[in-house]
Design a protein around this motif. Structure first.
Motif, PDB file in Angstrom:
ATOM      1  N   THR A   1       0.847  -1.198   0.000  1.00 27.18           N
ATOM      2  CA  THR A   1       0.000   0.000   0.000  1.00 27.18           C
ATOM      3  C   THR A   1       0.879   1.244   0.000  1.00 27.18           C
ATOM      4  OG1 THR A   1      -1.749  -1.150   1.222  1.00 27.18           O
ATOM      5  CG2 THR A   1      -1.814   1.253   1.216  1.00 27.18           C
ATOM      6  N   TYR A   2       0.676   2.077  -1.012  1.00 29.08           N
ATOM      7  CA  TYR A   2       1.420   3.326  -1.136  1.00 29.08           C
ATOM      8  C   TYR A   2       0.481   4.473  -0.755  1.00 29.08           C
ATOM      9  CZ  TYR A   2       5.051   0.637  -3.471  1.00 29.08           C
ATOM     10  OH  TYR A   2       6.031  -0.274  -3.753  1.00 29.08           O
ATOM     11  N   ARG A   3       0.957   5.348   0.106  1.00 31.69           N
ATOM     12  CA  ARG A   3       0.110   6.409   0.679  1.00 31.69           C
ATOM     13  C   ARG A   3       0.705   7.780   0.378  1.00 31.69           C
ATOM     14  NH1 ARG A   3      -1.817   5.398   6.630  1.00 31.69           N
ATOM     15  NH2 ARG A   3      -3.101   3.945   5.398  1.00 31.69           N
ATOM     16  N   CYS A   4      -0.190   8.696  -0.046  1.00 36.09           N
ATOM     17  CA  CYS A   4       0.195  10.079  -0.315  1.00 36.09           C
ATOM     18  C   CYS A   4      -0.437  10.979   0.743  1.00 36.09           C
ATOM     19  CB  CYS A   4      -0.259  10.499  -1.712  1.00 36.09           C
ATOM     20  SG  CYS A   4      -0.125  12.266  -2.023  1.00 36.09           S
ATOM     21  N   PHE A   5       0.398  11.747   1.447  1.00 34.24           N
ATOM     22  CA  PHE A   5      -0.059  12.706   2.446  1.00 34.24           C
ATOM     23  C   PHE A   5       0.007  14.115   1.861  1.00 34.24           C
ATOM     24  CE2 PHE A   5       1.250   9.233   5.212  1.00 34.24           C
ATOM     25  CZ  PHE A   5       0.251   9.216   6.171  1.00 34.24           C
ATOM     26  N   ALA A   6      -1.038  14.936   2.145  1.00 31.13           N
ATOM     27  CA  ALA A   6      -1.024  16.358   1.777  1.00 31.13           C
ATOM     28  C   ALA A   6      -1.474  17.152   2.991  1.00 31.13           C
ATOM     29  CB  ALA A   6      -1.935  16.629   0.585  1.00 31.13           C
ATOM     30  N   ALA A   7      -0.810  18.282   3.257  1.00 31.49           N
ATOM     31  CA  ALA A   7      -1.102  19.054   4.465  1.00 31.49           C
ATOM     32  C   ALA A   7      -1.096  20.539   4.149  1.00 31.49           C
ATOM     33  CB  ALA A   7      -0.079  18.742   5.555  1.00 31.49           C
ATOM     34  N   ASN A   8      -1.966  21.267   4.877  1.00 30.39           N
ATOM     35  CA  ASN A   8      -1.951  22.730   4.871  1.00 30.39           C
ATOM     36  C   ASN A   8      -2.170  23.213   6.303  1.00 30.39           C
ATOM     37  OD1 ASN A   8      -4.683  22.377   5.316  1.00 30.39           O
ATOM     38  ND2 ASN A   8      -5.329  23.200   3.339  1.00 30.39           N
ATOM     39  N   SER A   9      -2.443  24.489   6.468  1.00 30.71           N
ATOM     40  CA  SER A   9      -2.569  25.039   7.819  1.00 30.71           C
ATOM     41  C   SER A   9      -3.795  24.531   8.555  1.00 30.71           C
ATOM     42  CB  SER A   9      -2.621  26.578   7.746  1.00 30.71           C
ATOM     43  OG  SER A   9      -3.731  27.001   6.952  1.00 30.71           O
ATOM     44  N   VAL A  10      -4.748  23.961   7.835  1.00 34.33           N
ATOM     45  CA  VAL A  10      -5.973  23.459   8.482  1.00 34.33           C
ATOM     46  C   VAL A  10      -5.784  22.041   8.989  1.00 34.33           C
ATOM     47  CG1 VAL A  10      -8.431  22.986   8.159  1.00 34.33           C
ATOM     48  CG2 VAL A  10      -7.385  24.973   7.060  1.00 34.33           C
ATOM     49  N   GLY A  11      -5.103  21.203   8.210  1.00 35.76           N
ATOM     50  CA  GLY A  11      -4.946  19.816   8.616  1.00 35.76           C
ATOM     51  C   GLY A  11      -4.268  18.993   7.541  1.00 35.76           C
ATOM     52  N   GLU A  12      -4.340  17.669   7.712  1.00 30.75           N
ATOM     53  CA  GLU A  12      -3.662  16.726   6.826  1.00 30.75           C
ATOM     54  C   GLU A  12      -4.641  15.665   6.361  1.00 30.75           C
ATOM     55  OE1 GLU A  12      -0.800  13.648   8.363  1.00 30.75           O
ATOM     56  OE2 GLU A  12       0.648  14.951   7.310  1.00 30.75           O
ATOM     57  N   SER A  13      -4.498  15.240   5.088  1.00 31.37           N
ATOM     58  CA  SER A  13      -5.326  14.177   4.523  1.00 31.37           C
ATOM     59  C   SER A  13      -4.439  13.257   3.707  1.00 31.37           C
ATOM     60  CB  SER A  13      -6.441  14.751   3.640  1.00 31.37           C
ATOM     61  OG  SER A  13      -7.273  15.626   4.368  1.00 31.37           O
ATOM     62  N   TYR A  14      -4.945  12.058   3.384  1.00 28.47           N
ATOM     63  CA  TYR A  14      -4.158  11.128   2.572  1.00 28.47           C
ATOM     64  C   TYR A  14      -5.087  10.259   1.728  1.00 28.47           C
ATOM     65  CZ  TYR A  14      -5.394   7.521   6.021  1.00 28.47           C
ATOM     66  OH  TYR A  14      -6.071   6.664   6.828  1.00 28.47           O
ATOM     67  N   ASP A  15      -4.458   9.615   0.740  1.00 31.94           N
ATOM     68  CA  ASP A  15      -5.155   8.633  -0.085  1.00 31.94           C
ATOM     69  C   ASP A  15      -4.213   7.454  -0.289  1.00 31.94           C
ATOM     70  OD1 ASP A  15      -7.175   7.485  -1.591  1.00 31.94           O
ATOM     71  OD2 ASP A  15      -6.512   8.395  -3.473  1.00 31.94           O
ATOM     72  N   ASP A  16      -4.774   6.241  -0.433  1.00 30.46           N
ATOM     73  CA  ASP A  16      -3.985   5.020  -0.566  1.00 30.46           C
ATOM     74  C   ASP A  16      -4.127   4.413  -1.954  1.00 30.46           C
ATOM     75  OD1 ASP A  16      -4.587   3.813   2.825  1.00 30.46           O
ATOM     76  OD2 ASP A  16      -3.049   5.153   2.041  1.00 30.46           O
ATOM     77  N   TYR A  17      -3.041   3.772  -2.409  1.00 28.56           N
ATOM     78  CA  TYR A  17      -3.075   2.979  -3.639  1.00 28.56           C
ATOM     79  C   TYR A  17      -2.444   1.627  -3.322  1.00 28.56           C
ATOM     80  CZ  TYR A  17      -2.032   1.193  -8.292  1.00 28.56           C
ATOM     81  OH  TYR A  17      -1.960   0.400  -9.400  1.00 28.56           O
ATOM     82  N   ILE A  18      -3.197   0.553  -3.576  1.00 30.97           N
ATOM     83  CA  ILE A  18      -2.708  -0.802  -3.310  1.00 30.97           C
ATOM     84  C   ILE A  18      -2.109  -1.347  -4.594  1.00 30.97           C
ATOM     85  CG2 ILE A  18      -3.329  -3.125  -2.585  1.00 30.97           C
ATOM     86  CD1 ILE A  18      -5.602  -1.923  -0.954  1.00 30.97           C
ATOM     87  N   LEU A  19      -0.800  -1.624  -4.560  1.00 29.55           N
ATOM     88  CA  LEU A  19      -0.093  -2.130  -5.737  1.00 29.55           C
ATOM     89  C   LEU A  19       0.009  -3.642  -5.653  1.00 29.55           C
ATOM     90  CD1 LEU A  19       1.639  -1.818  -8.289  1.00 29.55           C
ATOM     91  CD2 LEU A  19       3.632  -1.481  -6.801  1.00 29.55           C
ATOM     92  N   TYR A  20      -0.405  -4.307  -6.728  1.00 28.79           N
ATOM     93  CA  TYR A  20      -0.198  -5.745  -6.881  1.00 28.79           C
ATOM     94  C   TYR A  20       0.386  -5.963  -8.262  1.00 28.79           C
ATOM     95  CZ  TYR A  20      -0.894 -10.782  -7.037  1.00 28.79           C
ATOM     96  OH  TYR A  20      -0.684 -12.128  -7.136  1.00 28.79           O
ATOM     97  N   VAL A  21       1.612  -6.466  -8.307  1.00 29.39           N
ATOM     98  CA  VAL A  21       2.321  -6.664  -9.572  1.00 29.39           C
ATOM     99  C   VAL A  21       1.990  -8.050 -10.112  1.00 29.39           C
ATOM    100  CG1 VAL A  21       4.561  -6.708 -10.711  1.00 29.39           C
ATOM    101  CG2 VAL A  21       4.151  -5.107  -8.828  1.00 29.39           C
ATOM    102  N   TYR A  22       1.495  -8.119 -11.330  1.00 28.43           N
ATOM    103  CA  TYR A  22       1.158  -9.387 -11.985  1.00 28.43           C
ATOM    104  C   TYR A  22       2.353  -9.903 -12.773  1.00 28.43           C
ATOM    105  CZ  TYR A  22      -3.706  -8.448 -10.800  1.00 28.43           C
ATOM    106  OH  TYR A  22      -4.864  -8.207 -10.129  1.00 28.43           O
ATOM    107  N   ASP A  23       2.275 -11.215 -13.126  1.00 32.74           N
ATOM    108  CA  ASP A  23       3.339 -11.817 -13.914  1.00 32.74           C
ATOM    109  C   ASP A  23       3.437 -11.150 -15.270  1.00 32.74           C
ATOM    110  OD1 ASP A  23       3.893 -13.614 -11.891  1.00 32.74           O
ATOM    111  OD2 ASP A  23       2.473 -15.115 -12.655  1.00 32.74           O
ATOM    112  N   ALA A  24       4.657 -11.210 -15.826  1.00 32.59           N
ATOM    113  CA  ALA A  24       4.854 -10.701 -17.182  1.00 32.59           C
ATOM    114  C   ALA A  24       4.118 -11.592 -18.169  1.00 32.59           C
ATOM    115  CB  ALA A  24       6.347 -10.648 -17.505  1.00 32.59           C
TER     116      ALA A  24
END
Length: 418
Positions: free
Chosen positions: A278-301
């Motif tokens: 799970t890769y997570r991106c955090f963004a913040a400003n003077s009000v607060g912080e939020s994030y979103d997740d991306y679940i990576l699953y690598v398939y066979d070639a």
């Protein structure tokens, strides 16, 4: 020239009629004294102090603001320009009869409020908090009423009326409500209603601060991520104020050692299954912080072998099949591929050749069957040259003489051609 705003029924006698007048300060009021059935009696107009303004068509009062508009046996109409608050009161229409008749016209002076003033407790509001606004309409007569609009929705405020000098009023309305991020930039309007004016309002715009809204977008690859491919994730964040800080992490693990972060983007080369997670991106400003997740699953070639890109040449191969005598030989030309690259698959060539040969053999068998049936239907009987002419002889000696070749063998011979 402006005139009175409204006319209302006035106190009147049986034969004398007039109307109440409401007029905005500074404008013109008109007072009309009308007689239903006049018997040549005199009409006059008196001010609230019982001073004669007009006697018939003569003005005894030395106030040039009063002007005669109409005089006849049935009406005395007078105008009063530049009305002030001191002109307010009860005016008397009087008819000299026995006994005298009187009718009363009340002049009400309207004073519009000054421009409304709208104020906010704070210039910027954080989403989820309450904000308070006040709107003030000063110096009106009568007291004004105040309404609130937020966008296209009407809100209810609490009003307070304060009486000032000379029956003047100041009205203050207070509005309290909770804001959301959708309220950012929405106008809040204070609307003042008063009989002397229309469409008097003041407005302000809400400034709402809210924490970022975060969304991860896959820039590439399209479709499922597979081993060996490259991947780029973009972190899109929107907030007020604009997010100043964006961070990437891998939940419960470290980012791949060769992952590259450029601004809001995460770039990973040569994917493999060890990058799953799970890769997570955090963004913040003077009000607060939020994030979103991306679940990576690598398939066979992909397991399919790509077609070689080496140059190929097509070489015609001729296969000749000889049929029995009396039939034509049929030549079959089969195109086979000769690939320049080493190790090129040959299974496809053999399959094509085998299929073509099978078709040709089948066609030849069909041709043999058709020819056999044809000659079977056309088989014949004939005599040899030795017996030719013997049938026409009168006797045996003549037949021998007439026979060609000197042969006396008249046996019938049969031959078949295939």
């Amino acid at each position: 020239m402006s005139v009175c705003l409204c006319l209302c029924p006035a106190v009147q006698s049986q034969n004398l009629v007039t109307d109440n007048v409401a007029v905005v300060e500074g404008e013109v009021a008109v007072i009309s004294c009308r007689v239903k059935n006049n018997d040549d009696s005199v009409i006059q107009l008196l001010n609230p102090n019982r001073q004669t303004i007009y006697f018939r068509d003569v003005r005894p009062l030395k106030d040039a603001r009063f002007q005669l508009v109409n005089f006849s046996d049935n009406e005395l109409r007078v105008s009063l320009s530049n009305v002030t608050l001191s002109d307010e009161g009860r005016y008397v229409c009087q008819l000299y009869t026995d006994p005298p008749q009187e009718a009363y016209a009340d002049i009400t002076v309207l004073i519009p409020p000054g421009n409304p003033i709208i104020e906010s407790r704070e210039g910027q509001v954080i989403e989820g908090n309450e904000t308070e606004m006040t709107c003030t309409a000063m110096g009106s007569k009568p007291a004004a009423t105040i309404r609130w609009m937020k966008g296209d929705k009407e809100l209810q405020g609490k009003s307070k009326v304060e009486e000032m000098y000379d029956t003047m009023f100041t009205v203050t309305s207070q509005l309290t409500f909770t804001v959301t991020k959708e309220d950012d930039g929405v106008p809040v309007v204070c609307i003042v209603d008063h009989p002397a004016v229309k469409d008097v309002q003041a407005q302000t715009y809400l400034v709402v601060h809210y924490k970022p809204e975060v969304k991860i977008v896959v820039e590439f690859p399209d479709g499922l991520p597979r081993e060996g491919q490259n991947m780029e994730l973009s972190c899109q964040a929107k907030g007020k104020p604009h997010p100043q800080q964006i961070n990437w992490v891998k939940v419960d693990d470290d980012l791949p050692s060769h992952a590259l972060i450029t601004g809001p983007d995460l770039y990973i080369e040569n994917l493999n299954k060890t990058y799953n997670g799970t890769y997570r991106c955090f963004a913040a400003n003077s009000v607060g912080e939020s994030y979103d997740d991306y679940i990576l699953y690598v398939y066979d070639a992909p397991t399919t072998t790509p077609i070689p890109t080496t140059a190929t040449t097509t070489t015609p191969t001729t296969t000749t099949i000889s049929l029995p005598e009396a039939t034509a030989a049929v030549s079959v030309t089969v195109l086979t591929d000769s690939r320049a690259g080493e190790g090129a698959p040959r299974a496809v060539d053999h399959a094509v050749i085998g299929g073509v040969v099978a078709v040709v053999v089948f066609a030849m068998l069909c041709l043999l069957i058709i020819l056999g049936r044809y000659f079977a239907r056309h088989k014949g009987t004939y005599f040899t040259h030795e017996a030719k002419g013997a049938d026409d002889a009168a006797d045996a000696d003549t037949a021998i003489i007439n026979a060609e070749g000197g042969h006396n063998n008249s046996d019938e011979k049969k031959e078949y051609y295939i």
